[in-house]
Motif scaffolding. Structure first.
Motif, short mmCIF file in Angstrom:
data_model
loop_
_atom_site.label_atom_id
_atom_site.label_comp_id
_atom_site.label_asym_id
_atom_site.label_seq_id
_atom_site.Cartn_x
_atom_site.Cartn_y
_atom_site.Cartn_z
N ASP A 291 93.61 74.22 91.39
CA ASP A 291 93.29 73.37 90.25
C ASP A 291 93.28 74.28 89.04
N THR A 292 94.22 74.09 88.15
CA THR A 292 94.36 75.01 87.03
C THR A 292 93.73 74.49 85.75
N ASP A 293 93.30 73.25 85.71
CA ASP A 293 92.67 72.70 84.51
C ASP A 293 91.20 73.09 84.44
N VAL A 294 90.78 73.51 83.25
CA VAL A 294 89.37 73.82 83.01
C VAL A 294 88.92 73.03 81.79
N THR A 295 87.86 72.27 81.96
CA THR A 295 87.27 71.54 80.84
C THR A 295 86.22 72.44 80.22
N VAL A 296 86.31 72.58 78.89
CA VAL A 296 85.39 73.43 78.14
C VAL A 296 84.59 72.53 77.21
N GLN A 297 83.27 72.56 77.36
CA GLN A 297 82.37 71.80 76.48
C GLN A 297 81.53 72.79 75.70
N ARG B 139 97.47 76.45 77.68
CA ARG B 139 97.99 75.23 77.07
C ARG B 139 96.88 74.19 77.00
N LEU B 140 96.69 73.63 75.82
CA LEU B 140 95.70 72.58 75.63
C LEU B 140 96.18 71.32 76.32
N GLU B 141 95.39 70.78 77.23
CA GLU B 141 95.77 69.61 78.00
C GLU B 141 95.04 68.35 77.55
N GLY B 142 93.78 68.50 77.19
CA GLY B 142 92.95 67.33 76.95
C GLY B 142 92.80 67.01 75.48
N LEU B 143 91.61 66.69 75.11
CA LEU B 143 91.32 66.30 73.75
C LEU B 143 91.60 67.42 72.77
N ALA B 144 91.99 67.04 71.57
CA ALA B 144 92.28 68.04 70.55
C ALA B 144 91.00 68.73 70.12
N VAL C 260 80.67 61.68 59.49
CA VAL C 260 79.72 61.05 60.42
C VAL C 260 78.63 62.07 60.74
N PRO C 261 77.56 61.65 61.38
CA PRO C 261 76.52 62.61 61.77
C PRO C 261 77.12 63.77 62.57
N ALA C 262 76.47 64.91 62.52
CA ALA C 262 76.97 66.13 63.16
C ALA C 262 77.24 65.91 64.65
N THR C 263 78.39 66.38 65.10
CA THR C 263 78.74 66.32 66.51
C THR C 263 77.98 67.39 67.26
N THR C 264 77.49 67.05 68.44
CA THR C 264 76.72 68.04 69.19
C THR C 264 77.51 68.66 70.33
N VAL C 265 78.61 68.03 70.78
CA VAL C 265 79.42 68.57 71.86
C VAL C 265 80.89 68.46 71.50
N TRP C 266 81.62 69.57 71.64
CA TRP C 266 83.06 69.60 71.43
C TRP C 266 83.68 69.80 72.80
N THR C 267 84.74 69.05 73.12
CA THR C 267 85.34 69.12 74.46
C THR C 267 86.85 69.27 74.37
N ALA C 268 87.41 70.13 75.21
CA ALA C 268 88.86 70.28 75.35
C ALA C 268 89.14 70.71 76.78
N THR C 269 90.33 70.39 77.26
CA THR C 269 90.76 70.79 78.59
C THR C 269 91.98 71.69 78.45
N PHE C 270 91.96 72.82 79.16
CA PHE C 270 93.05 73.79 79.09
C PHE C 270 93.67 73.97 80.47
N ASP C 271 95.00 74.09 80.51
CA ASP C 271 95.73 74.36 81.73
C ASP C 271 95.94 75.86 81.82
N THR C 272 95.26 76.51 82.75
CA THR C 272 95.31 77.96 82.86
C THR C 272 96.65 78.46 83.42
N ALA C 273 97.48 77.56 83.94
CA ALA C 273 98.78 77.97 84.46
C ALA C 273 99.83 77.99 83.35
N GLY C 274 99.56 77.30 82.24
CA GLY C 274 100.53 77.23 81.16
C GLY C 274 100.03 77.92 79.91
N GLY C 275 100.87 77.99 78.91
CA GLY C 275 100.46 78.54 77.63
C GLY C 275 101.13 79.86 77.30
#
Length: 150
Positions: free
Chosen positions: A30-36, A57-62, A71-86
């Motif tokens: 499983d090469t995808d890692v979600t980073v929060q 390579r960025l896979e998920g949300l920008a 809008v009010p301050a965001t408390t969590v930023w999320t992106a998913t990266f493919d560790t096999a690509g990029g």
């Protein structure tokens, strides 16, 4: 009536040898890692995601953009990266305005690789690790690296 090889399987379906199927399932790749990221401003989230974007390579949300927040301050930023690509480029240490909480989740090897990439650009403190059958979750605190990594 004798069956021919064409009659053995419906058209378009390929049969794989049992040993090939076992090999694929045994690898658990499983090469995808979600980073929060939490407890940080937009600029710090962008700095962390930029380091990862130079490597994987960025896979998920920008990642966070540059537009002003309306809008009010965001408390969590999320992106998913493919560790096999990029691009797999090295990144220099990136400054942060404060501590950044990070949660990495995905396959064991992929999470370990992302943690190593972050350690090259930031001071990383491991807070907690939770392991499952095929995935792991690592909780980290990131800060500005004061010296070059060893």
């Amino acid at each position: 009536m004798a069956r021919t090889s064409q009659d053995a399987a419906p058209r378009g379906i390929l049969e794989a040898a049992p040993e090939e199927m076992i090999d694929v399932y045994d690898l658990h790749i499983d090469t995808d890692v979600t980073v929060q990221l939490s407890e940080c401003c937009r600029e710090d989230a962008r700095a962390v995601f930029d380091v990862l974007d130079h490597t994987y390579r960025l896979e998920g949300l920008a990642p966070p953009g540059t537009q002003a927040e309306t809008v009010p301050a965001t408390t969590v930023w999320t992106a998913t990266f493919d560790t096999a690509g990029g691009r797999h480029e090295q990144s220099s240490p990136a400054p942060l305005t404060g501590m950044v909480g990070a949660v990495l989740s995905g396959g064991y090897h992929a999470v370990d690789e992302v943690e190593k990439v972050l350690a090259r650009s930031f001071a990383v403190q491991s807070v907690e690790s939770v392991s499952g059958d095929q995935e792991t979750e690592a909780r980290l605190l990131l800060a500005t690296r004061l010296t070059a990594p060893a």
